[in-house]
Write an enzyme that holds these catalytic residues in place. Structure first.
Site, PDB file in Angstrom:
ATOM      1  N   PRO A  89       0.820  -1.222   0.000  1.00 37.72           N
ATOM      2  CA  PRO A  89       0.000   0.000   0.000  1.00 37.72           C
ATOM      3  C   PRO A  89       0.854   1.272   0.000  1.00 37.72           C
ATOM      4  O   PRO A  89       0.347   2.356  -0.272  1.00 37.72           O
ATOM      5  CB  PRO A  89      -0.837  -0.107   1.278  1.00 37.72           C
ATOM      6  CG  PRO A  89      -0.339  -1.280   2.026  1.00 37.72           C
ATOM      7  CD  PRO A  89       0.634  -2.032   1.200  1.00 37.72           C
ATOM      8  N   GLU A 116       2.662  -7.391   8.745  1.00 30.13           N
ATOM      9  CA  GLU A 116       2.838  -5.925   8.762  1.00 30.13           C
ATOM     10  C   GLU A 116       3.729  -5.463   7.620  1.00 30.13           C
ATOM     11  O   GLU A 116       3.870  -4.261   7.385  1.00 30.13           O
ATOM     12  CB  GLU A 116       3.452  -5.466  10.095  1.00 30.13           C
ATOM     13  CG  GLU A 116       2.699  -5.916  11.336  1.00 30.13           C
ATOM     14  CD  GLU A 116       1.217  -5.604  11.279  1.00 30.13           C
ATOM     15  OE1 GLU A 116       0.868  -4.457  10.969  1.00 30.13           O
ATOM     16  OE2 GLU A 116       0.415  -6.531  11.524  1.00 30.13           O
ATOM     17  N   ARG A 154      -2.355  -8.582 -20.760  1.00 27.65           N
ATOM     18  CA  ARG A 154      -3.177  -8.064 -21.860  1.00 27.65           C
ATOM     19  C   ARG A 154      -2.375  -7.203 -22.822  1.00 27.65           C
ATOM     20  O   ARG A 154      -2.786  -7.025 -23.969  1.00 27.65           O
ATOM     21  CB  ARG A 154      -4.356  -7.245 -21.314  1.00 27.65           C
ATOM     22  CG  ARG A 154      -5.350  -8.049 -20.511  1.00 27.65           C
ATOM     23  CD  ARG A 154      -6.469  -7.164 -19.999  1.00 27.65           C
ATOM     24  NE  ARG A 154      -7.166  -6.483 -21.084  1.00 27.65           N
ATOM     25  CZ  ARG A 154      -8.100  -7.052 -21.840  1.00 27.65           C
ATOM     26  NH1 ARG A 154      -8.466  -8.294 -21.609  1.00 27.65           N
ATOM     27  NH2 ARG A 154      -8.661  -6.377 -22.819  1.00 27.65           N
ATOM     28  N   ASP A 169      -9.574  -0.460 -25.405  1.00 30.55           N
ATOM     29  CA  ASP A 169      -9.825  -0.541 -23.960  1.00 30.55           C
ATOM     30  C   ASP A 169      -9.911   0.853 -23.350  1.00 30.55           C
ATOM     31  O   ASP A 169      -9.227   1.769 -23.782  1.00 30.55           O
ATOM     32  CB  ASP A 169      -8.683  -1.311 -23.256  1.00 30.55           C
ATOM     33  CG  ASP A 169      -8.923  -2.808 -23.233  1.00 30.55           C
ATOM     34  OD1 ASP A 169     -10.034  -3.229 -23.605  1.00 30.55           O
ATOM     35  OD2 ASP A 169      -7.996  -3.537 -22.847  1.00 30.55           O
TER      36      ASP A 169
HETATM   37  N1  4GX Z   1      -1.721  -2.701  -3.043  1.00 36.26           N
HETATM   38  N2  4GX Z   1      -1.275  -5.086   0.960  1.00 36.26           N
HETATM   39  C1  4GX Z   1       0.914  -6.184   1.164  1.00 36.26           C
HETATM   40  C2  4GX Z   1       1.853  -6.652   3.382  1.00 36.26           C
HETATM   41  C3  4GX Z   1       2.983  -5.747   3.075  1.00 36.26           C
HETATM   42  C4  4GX Z   1       3.090  -4.455   3.585  1.00 36.26           C
HETATM   43  C5  4GX Z   1       4.186  -3.685   3.273  1.00 36.26           C
HETATM   44  C6  4GX Z   1       4.986  -5.461   1.947  1.00 36.26           C
HETATM   45  C7  4GX Z   1       5.140  -4.204   2.448  1.00 36.26           C
HETATM   46  C8  4GX Z   1      -1.642  -3.735  -1.106  1.00 36.26           C
HETATM   47  C9  4GX Z   1      -2.335  -2.787  -1.877  1.00 36.26           C
HETATM   48  C10 4GX Z   1      -1.972  -4.123   0.277  1.00 36.26           C
HETATM   49  C11 4GX Z   1      -1.504  -5.257   2.380  1.00 36.26           C
HETATM   50  C12 4GX Z   1      -0.363  -6.056   0.376  1.00 36.26           C
HETATM   51  C13 4GX Z   1      -0.201  -5.384   3.136  1.00 36.26           C
HETATM   52  N3  4GX Z   1       3.941  -6.229   2.261  1.00 36.26           N
HETATM   53  N4  4GX Z   1      -0.647  -4.169  -1.841  1.00 36.26           N
HETATM   54  N5  4GX Z   1       0.650  -6.430   2.573  1.00 36.26           N
HETATM   55  N6  4GX Z   1      -3.409  -2.079  -1.517  1.00 36.26           N
HETATM   56  O1  4GX Z   1      -2.869  -3.550   0.829  1.00 36.26           O
HETATM   57  O2  4GX Z   1      -0.669  -3.546  -3.024  1.00 36.26           O
END
Ligand code: 4GX
Length: 237
Positions: A89, A116, A154, A169
């Site tokens: 995120p 985390e 795609r 698209d």
């Molecule tokens: N878009 N998540 C990853 C664990 C995490 C956190 C920090 C690596 C670094 C998300 C999103 C997402 C939740 C995937 C936390 N891994 N990933 N995860 N929205 O929310 O890509």
């Protein structure tokens, strides 16, 4: 195109990779996806990949050593242009421009974290970029990786049978899609717009263009504003 994936839940990718467009792209050899279990890169018999955070605060953090081993092992023998992407995120939000940029790489390695997150030093040492699929919190990077794989696939030449359908698209044109209709001609009293039954291809094209504009203005006015800015910047007005 080759895409590597590192995850503690490789089974999540099974059906996804066998189905529909992606399944066919893999069978035809246009796409190769190698999914690896992070736990195979641990050296303890319990295959542990997480630990408590330094500084406290609860939750668990994925430890660096298995990630470093996994990324380095999967990178070995790959091209130097291999892009190593962490789904998180905190990443830059995925959009059509980023999808096209990633699709232009011959090789991608996707890191799917859980808990985390991953020890920060993994990013410092073996990650090229961080990508997010949107501002909401998931439990792991696996669904984001699948989103990225599907969108990128795609764009790989020959994966979508009809190239014109990729060019049309939404977003590629800068506009949302126009409405679509198929049989039956009347659904609970609602008819198909008559122009679509007219056989007048020029009139149909005009109608679709106009409906695409209408839909964009109504649902995503921000896209229209962005398209205007692009045009005035490249000097074509
Ligand atoms: N878009 N998540 C990853 C664990 C995490 C956190 C920090 C690596 C670094 C998300 C999103 C997402 C939740 C995937 C936390 N891994 N990933 N995860 N929205 O929310 O890509």
């Amino acid at each position: 195109m080759w895409i590597g994936v590192v995850t503690i839940f490789p089974e999540l990718f099974g059906e996804f990779l066998q189905t529909s467009l992606i399944g066919r792209a893999r069978q035809s050899g246009k796409l190769e996806v190698e999914v690896r279990d992070l736990r195979d890169f641990t050296d303890d018999p319990h295959r542990v990949v997480d630990d408590e955070p330094y500084g406290g605060g609860g939750g668990m953090v994925m430890t660096a050593p298995p990630w470093l081993r996994a990324v380095r092992e999967l990178s070995a023998g790959r091209s130097p242009s291999l892009r190593r992407v962490l789904l998180s995120p905190q990443g830059r939000r995925l959009d059509d421009a980023k999808v096209q940029e990633l699709a232009a790489q011959p090789e991608l390695l996707l890191l799917c974290g859980r808990y985390e997150g991953i020890d920060e030093r993994v990013q410092q040492l073996v990650v090229d970029e961080e990508v997010s699929i949107g501002d909401y919190v998931l439990s792991g990077g696996e669904l984001p990786a699948m989103v990225l794989i599907e969108a990128v696939s795609r764009c790989v030449p020959g994966v979508v049978q009809q190239a014109s359908s990729v060019e049309r698209d939404s977003f590629r044109t800068g506009l949302l899609d126009h409405p679509h209709y198929t049989r039956p001609a009347v659904v609970e009293g609602l008819p198909v717009p008559p122009v679509l039954l007219s056989g007048d291809h020029a009139a149909i094209e005009r109608w679709r263009q106009q409906e695409a504009l209408r839909a964009t203005a109504e649902k995503r006015p921000d896209l229209l504003a962005a398209a205007q800015t692009c045009k005035s910047q490249d000097g074509t007005r």
